[in-house]
Structures are given as structure tokens and as C-alpha cells.
Design a protein around this motif. Structure first.
Motif, mmCIF file in Angstrom:
data_model
loop_
_atom_site.group_PDB
_atom_site.id
_atom_site.type_symbol
_atom_site.label_atom_id
_atom_site.label_comp_id
_atom_site.label_asym_id
_atom_site.label_seq_id
_atom_site.Cartn_x
_atom_site.Cartn_y
_atom_site.Cartn_z
ATOM 1 N N GLU A 1 -8.703 31.279 -22.096
ATOM 2 C CA GLU A 1 -8.514 31.420 -23.542
ATOM 3 C C GLU A 1 -8.356 30.072 -24.233
ATOM 4 O OE1 GLU A 1 -5.326 34.153 -24.280
ATOM 5 O OE2 GLU A 1 -6.095 35.614 -22.828
ATOM 6 N N GLY A 2 -8.205 29.013 -23.430
ATOM 7 C CA GLY A 2 -8.186 27.661 -23.974
ATOM 8 C C GLY A 2 -6.927 27.284 -24.720
ATOM 9 N N LYS A 3 -5.798 27.891 -24.345
ATOM 10 C CA LYS A 3 -4.560 27.611 -25.072
ATOM 11 C C LYS A 3 -3.832 26.376 -24.543
ATOM 12 C CE LYS A 3 -3.816 32.353 -26.612
ATOM 13 N NZ LYS A 3 -2.921 33.535 -26.601
ATOM 14 N N GLU A 4 -4.153 25.963 -23.318
ATOM 15 C CA GLU A 4 -3.523 24.755 -22.769
ATOM 16 C C GLU A 4 -4.569 23.986 -21.968
ATOM 17 O OE1 GLU A 4 0.468 24.992 -21.189
ATOM 18 O OE2 GLU A 4 0.737 26.980 -22.073
ATOM 19 N N ALA A 5 -4.127 23.284 -20.915
ATOM 20 C CA ALA A 5 -5.046 22.475 -20.114
ATOM 21 C C ALA A 5 -6.153 23.342 -19.522
ATOM 22 C CB ALA A 5 -4.272 21.789 -18.991
ATOM 23 N N ASP A 6 -7.336 22.729 -19.334
ATOM 24 C CA ASP A 6 -8.426 23.489 -18.741
ATOM 25 C C ASP A 6 -8.495 23.215 -17.237
ATOM 26 O OD1 ASP A 6 -9.696 21.022 -18.399
ATOM 27 O OD2 ASP A 6 -10.939 21.260 -20.181
ATOM 28 N N PHE A 7 -9.443 23.864 -16.580
ATOM 29 C CA PHE A 7 -9.556 23.757 -15.124
ATOM 30 C C PHE A 7 -9.786 22.316 -14.692
ATOM 31 C CE2 PHE A 7 -12.426 24.051 -11.310
ATOM 32 C CZ PHE A 7 -11.443 24.433 -10.410
ATOM 33 N N ASP A 8 -10.698 21.625 -15.371
ATOM 34 C CA ASP A 8 -11.004 20.241 -14.995
ATOM 35 C C ASP A 8 -9.767 19.347 -15.105
ATOM 36 O OD1 ASP A 8 -13.621 20.831 -14.439
ATOM 37 O OD2 ASP A 8 -14.380 20.232 -16.404
ATOM 38 N N GLU A 9 -8.987 19.527 -16.158
ATOM 39 C CA GLU A 9 -7.772 18.727 -16.333
ATOM 40 C C GLU A 9 -6.770 19.000 -15.217
ATOM 41 O OE1 GLU A 9 -6.088 19.230 -20.206
ATOM 42 O OE2 GLU A 9 -7.929 18.694 -21.233
ATOM 43 N N SER A 10 -6.622 20.272 -14.870
ATOM 44 C CA SER A 10 -5.686 20.629 -13.802
ATOM 45 C C SER A 10 -6.129 20.052 -12.463
ATOM 46 C CB SER A 10 -5.562 22.154 -13.696
ATOM 47 O OG SER A 10 -4.990 22.694 -14.864
ATOM 48 N N VAL A 11 -7.436 20.079 -12.220
ATOM 49 C CA VAL A 11 -7.971 19.515 -10.980
ATOM 50 C C VAL A 11 -7.723 18.009 -10.931
ATOM 51 C CG1 VAL A 11 -10.091 19.024 -9.686
ATOM 52 C CG2 VAL A 11 -9.709 21.308 -10.639
ATOM 53 N N CYS A 12 -8.056 17.321 -12.019
ATOM 54 C CA CYS A 12 -7.858 15.868 -12.063
ATOM 55 C C CYS A 12 -6.390 15.501 -11.870
ATOM 56 C CB CYS A 12 -8.366 15.304 -13.389
ATOM 57 S SG CYS A 12 -10.161 15.318 -13.547
ATOM 58 N N LEU A 13 -5.512 16.227 -12.552
ATOM 59 C CA LEU A 13 -4.081 15.946 -12.440
ATOM 60 C C LEU A 13 -3.595 16.190 -11.018
ATOM 61 C CD1 LEU A 13 -1.523 15.121 -13.980
ATOM 62 C CD2 LEU A 13 -1.137 17.542 -14.491
#
Length: 231
Positions: free
Chosen positions: A150-162
Motif C-alpha cells: 500500500e506504500g505507507k512506509e518503506a518499500d521492499f527495496d529499502e528494507s532489503v538495502c537496510l
């Protein structure tokens, strides 16, 4: 009756003790919390004194059990004796906070923290907490639905990078982060599995209901349990 403490219990007790010493070394904290009573911390000078001796005296009596070196012990005992004498003679921080005597107490407290490498340890704890918080998100399908799809917070790519930006240095230096061998092995297993998965998948709306992703979430939860993480 003697209470047998685990290594994790001792680590926690020592950290809480050092955290209190950190407050004793921090004039801004004292002005804000002890004198002005501003939160979010609920603390005053009397509480800090009580915690210092209630936590510290048992540690000093069995300092080797807490992996405290002889030089750390001597420095800590010297500070303890000085602080005990000071706290017997002073009650009101607004009256002593700007005195040379209190400046010396804060200086000695800081010397203890340096000897225990406390400030670097605190930074490492913050890094590990951020890493586990991200991992907690990865384990939570309801959160992922809102955040990634739904795009309310971090996306998958951001979570992976983090995950990899924080996780790889943690794994490389896991002993410095206080991570046990069993925690390390579990975390490394998850890291390898997640790395493979993230290379093959890009769109969470396509994989979030798959058995493969269910397994990733399950493994993430196993890591969180091993670290006793509660968000």
C-alpha cells in the motif's frame, strides 16, 4: 538463597549499571530530568543514587563473574567510593550541579565509561536495535501489506538495502555486538536465505502470499526469538 544469573542476565545488569553511570556523567540529562523534571525519563538524583549502589555493590563483590578486568574494577571502586562520599553530603542537584566537586564526579564517571567502552557499545546496541526492528517488519505480513504494497512506509527495496547495510557489518563483527555463536549461526542462515530470495524477487504483491515468503517470515521470527526481541 542465591540466585543463579545467566550470562545474559549479568550482561543486562552491568549495562543498566553503566547506563546509570552515563546519566551521572551527563550534565544536560541532569538539568533536564533531575532538576526540571522533563521526560520522557522518570528519574531524580535520589533514584540514581539508589540504583547505583543497589546494582553496583553486588557487581563489585563478584566483578570477575561480570567479566570485569582488574583495572576496570579498581577504577569503578574508586568512583564508587568518591560518589558514596559525595551523595552522603549532597541532596539537591540544583545546589551542586555547577560545583567543582560535581564536575569531578562527572569526570570520573566518564572515565569509567571509557574504560568499559560504553559509548561505543551504546552505538552498537542502537545499530543492532535498528537492524532487528527492520527484521521485525520483514516478519510481519500485516505490516508488509501496509508498508510495501500500500506504500505507507518503506518499500521492499529499502528494507532489503537496510537489512544488508546493517546486517553484514554486524555479522562480520558479531562478537563486538555481543551476539552468541548460536545467534550468529541462525542470523547467518537467515541472511543467506534472504539474500537468495531478494535476488530472485522484486515485487512483494507477487510473492507475499507464497510459501517461499512464508518461510522467510518464519525464519525472521526465529531470529527475533533468539535475540529476545520485542517491538
Amino acid at each position: 538463597m542465591t540466585l543463579d544469573l545467566s550470562d545474559e542476565d549479568k550482561k543486562y545488569i552491568l549495562n543498566e549499571y553503566l547506563r546509570n553511570i552515563s546519566d551521572i556523567s551527563n550534565k544536560r540529562y541532569q538539568e533536564r530530568v533531575w532538576i526540571l523534571g522533563e521526560g520522557p525519563e522518570v528519574d531524580d538524583f535520589d533514584e540514581s543514587v539508589c540504583h547505583f549502589f543497589d546494582d553496583g555493590d553486588p557487581i563489585l563483590k563478584k566483578y570477575r563473574d561480570y567479566n570485569i578486568t582488574e583495572s576496570q574494577y579498581l577504577l569503578l571502586k574508586q568512583f564508587r567510593d568518591k560518589f558514596k562520599a559525595f551523595s552522603k553530603e549532597h541532596d539537591f542537584p540544583e545546589e551542586f550541579i555547577d560545583t567543582p566537586e560535581w564536575a569531578r564526579i562527572m569526570e570520573m564517571a566518564n572515565e569509567v565509561l571509557v574504560a568499559f567502552d560504553y559509548k561505543k557499545s551504546a552505538i552498537r546496541r542502537q545499530i543492532l536495535d535498528s537492524f532487528l526492528e527492520n527484521l521485525s517488519g520483514i516478519s510481519d505480513k500485516e505490516y508488509l501489506q501496509k508498508a510495501w504494497i500500500e506504500g505507507k512506509e518503506a518499500d521492499f527495496d529499502e528494507s532489503v538495502c537496510l537489512f544488508f547495510d546493517l546486517g553484514d557489518p554486524i555479522l562480520e563483527n558479531h562478537k563486538e555486538f555481543g551476539i552468541t555463536e548460536s545467534q550468529y549461526l541462525l542470523l547467518k542462515q537467515f541472511r543467506d536465505e534472504f539474500k537468495t530470495f531478494s535476488k530472485e524477487h522484486d515485487l512483494p504483491e507477487e510473492f507475499i502470499d507464497t510459501p517461499e515468503w512464508a518461510r522467510i517470515m518464519e525464519m525472521a521470527k526465529e531470529v527475533l526469538v533468539a535475540f529476545d526481541y520485542q517491538n
